[in-house]
Design a protein around this motif. Sequence first.
Motif, short mmCIF file in Angstrom:
data_model
loop_
_atom_site.label_atom_id
_atom_site.label_comp_id
_atom_site.label_asym_id
_atom_site.label_seq_id
_atom_site.Cartn_x
_atom_site.Cartn_y
_atom_site.Cartn_z
N ILE A 1 54.03 30.73 10.44
CA ILE A 1 54.11 30.11 11.77
C ILE A 1 54.04 31.18 12.86
O ILE A 1 53.36 31.02 13.87
CB ILE A 1 55.41 29.28 11.88
N GLN A 2 54.73 32.30 12.65
CA GLN A 2 54.73 33.37 13.65
C GLN A 2 53.39 34.09 13.68
O GLN A 2 52.94 34.55 14.73
CB GLN A 2 55.85 34.37 13.37
N GLY A 3 52.74 34.23 12.53
CA GLY A 3 51.41 34.83 12.47
C GLY A 3 51.39 36.34 12.25
O GLY A 3 50.32 36.91 12.07
N SER A 4 52.55 36.99 12.26
CA SER A 4 52.61 38.42 11.99
C SER A 4 54.04 38.78 11.62
O SER A 4 54.98 38.03 11.90
CB SER A 4 52.15 39.24 13.21
N TYR B 1 47.77 38.19 11.44
CA TYR B 1 46.99 37.00 11.15
C TYR B 1 45.61 37.38 10.61
O TYR B 1 44.90 38.20 11.19
CB TYR B 1 46.83 36.17 12.43
N GLY B 2 45.24 36.79 9.47
CA GLY B 2 43.96 37.10 8.85
C GLY B 2 43.05 35.92 8.67
O GLY B 2 41.96 36.04 8.10
N GLY B 3 43.46 34.75 9.15
CA GLY B 3 42.65 33.54 9.00
C GLY B 3 43.50 32.38 8.52
O GLY B 3 44.69 32.55 8.21
N ALA B 4 42.91 31.21 8.46
CA ALA B 4 43.65 30.01 8.05
C ALA B 4 42.72 29.08 7.29
O ALA B 4 41.50 29.29 7.22
CB ALA B 4 44.25 29.31 9.26
N ASN B 5 43.32 28.05 6.73
CA ASN B 5 42.53 27.12 5.90
C ASN B 5 41.89 26.00 6.70
O ASN B 5 41.21 25.14 6.13
CB ASN B 5 43.41 26.53 4.79
N GLY B 6 42.12 25.96 8.01
CA GLY B 6 41.43 24.98 8.86
C GLY B 6 42.13 23.65 9.01
O GLY B 6 41.67 22.79 9.77
N HIS B 7 43.25 23.44 8.33
CA HIS B 7 43.99 22.18 8.46
C HIS B 7 44.90 22.25 9.69
O HIS B 7 45.43 23.30 10.03
CB HIS B 7 44.84 21.92 7.22
N SER B 8 45.09 21.12 10.34
CA SER B 8 45.96 21.06 11.51
C SER B 8 47.41 21.25 11.11
O SER B 8 47.85 20.77 10.06
CB SER B 8 45.80 19.72 12.24
N TYR B 9 48.16 21.94 11.97
CA TYR B 9 49.58 22.17 11.72
C TYR B 9 50.36 20.86 11.89
O TYR B 9 50.15 20.11 12.84
CB TYR B 9 50.11 23.21 12.70
N ARG B 10 51.24 20.59 10.94
CA ARG B 10 52.15 19.44 11.03
C ARG B 10 53.58 19.97 10.98
O ARG B 10 53.96 20.69 10.06
CB ARG B 10 51.90 18.46 9.88
N SER B 11 54.37 19.60 11.95
CA SER B 11 55.72 20.12 12.10
C SER B 11 56.67 19.55 11.06
O SER B 11 56.82 18.33 10.94
CB SER B 11 56.24 19.81 13.50
N VAL B 12 57.35 20.43 10.32
CA VAL B 12 58.34 19.97 9.36
C VAL B 12 59.62 19.55 10.10
O VAL B 12 60.39 18.72 9.60
CB VAL B 12 58.64 21.04 8.30
N GLY B 13 59.85 20.11 11.28
CA GLY B 13 60.99 19.67 12.08
C GLY B 13 60.84 18.23 12.53
O GLY B 13 61.79 17.44 12.45
N VAL B 14 59.64 17.89 13.00
CA VAL B 14 59.37 16.50 13.39
C VAL B 14 59.52 15.57 12.19
O VAL B 14 60.02 14.45 12.31
CB VAL B 14 57.95 16.40 13.99
N VAL C 1 48.28 29.91 6.45
CA VAL C 1 47.82 31.12 7.14
C VAL C 1 47.72 32.27 6.15
O VAL C 1 48.63 32.50 5.35
CB VAL C 1 48.77 31.49 8.29
N PHE C 2 46.61 32.99 6.22
CA PHE C 2 46.40 34.20 5.42
C PHE C 2 46.61 35.41 6.33
O PHE C 2 46.56 35.31 7.55
CB PHE C 2 44.99 34.20 4.83
N PHE C 3 46.80 36.57 5.70
CA PHE C 3 47.14 37.76 6.46
C PHE C 3 46.21 38.93 6.16
O PHE C 3 45.41 38.89 5.23
CB PHE C 3 48.59 38.16 6.17
N ARG C 4 46.34 39.95 6.99
CA ARG C 4 45.67 41.23 6.76
C ARG C 4 46.70 42.32 7.02
O ARG C 4 47.64 42.13 7.80
CB ARG C 4 44.47 41.40 7.71
N GLU C 5 46.54 43.42 6.35
CA GLU C 5 47.45 44.53 6.57
C GLU C 5 47.06 45.26 7.85
O GLU C 5 45.88 45.57 8.06
CB GLU C 5 47.42 45.49 5.39
N VAL C 6 48.03 45.50 8.71
CA VAL C 6 47.80 46.18 9.99
C VAL C 6 48.37 47.58 9.88
O VAL C 6 49.59 47.77 9.91
CB VAL C 6 48.44 45.41 11.15
#
Length: 348
Positions: A167-170, A185-198, A238-243
């Motif tokens: 969720i934070q992205g880094s 942040y290294g990319g995402a799967n393209g699906h819309s975010y759905r809130s688990v809190g909601v 969300v996928f990541f990359r090493e910075v």
Amino acid sequence: MIAALRSVILAGAMMTASGAASDPELSHKILSFDQLDGWSKDDHGAALSVFMNTCGDFNDPDWQSLCAVAQSQTVETARSFFELFFRPVLIEDGKDAMFTGYFEPELDGSRYRTDRFKYPIYKLPREAKAASTWLSRREILTSGVMDNRGLEIAWVDDPVELFFLQIQGSGRIRMPDGQSVRVGYGGANGHSYRSVGVELVRRGVYKAHQVSAQVIKNWVRRNPIDGIELLMHNPSYVFFREVSRVSADKGPLGAMNRSITALRSVAVDPSYTPLGAPVWVEKDGAGKMRRLMIAQDTGSAIKGAQRADIFFGTGDGAGDAAGRLRDPGRMVVLLPIQRAYALLPDGF
């Protein structure tokens, strides 16, 4: 130098109002610096230092000229620099102002899978990069599609913290030898975010005002089977990359691909606020805040002229402070003088 360059700045090409200006409720009002609550008490030198971190990335002549002037300023002249070359602009779109907070998580992890560290942080697979929408979170984590491909950057010990890292992205991963690995942040799967809190509110587990990141984490840990299933409610992954090019003493990279600074960097909606612009924050509620920040980041949930996300720093303390923040107030953008006046209605 300031006097000589001021005429250059005022003569520079001005950007027209953004596409958001077509909103019938959108309004622009130029304020005086005296109308900014607490302006004279802030540390303008600290804000100037953060401004210079990204102002060199501007392409517009007026911003470039201002950045050149900024290089010659000192802590003592910082306030007069902002007052001389900028005008405060209150941009409103008919929606109430709301400030939230975000942070850079720190997780415990390892380069290798162990009995403790068994939840992987993945790089972006080539199939996901090529597709506009790829597999859902559930499919990624249960189908075996990621196995034995060498896509793991590291392994962590807590799937809940990993979920919030996405969720934070880094974030930073603390290794057993004391070293840290920073991921971005290294990319995402393209699906819309759905809130688990909601979703917890929809199920009647909590009232809306009771939900926070810490509340969600605690519920998932108390209910490990139902908790993991709750996380699957969000199909976004969300996928990541090493910075590696950002030193450990600096903040994570923001949307401008530069390190952001705790309590001086803010995420905004770039449809209304130019990235890199100074922003005067008047946050009300608990822990009232009055300070000059720089718009250096964006966020998928940050939409609107008076919507902002304040960066609180790295680690659990920053996360606790950021997670509690959901306050009203006012945000005022500092724009180059002629650019500010160009936003006013014709004939004003």
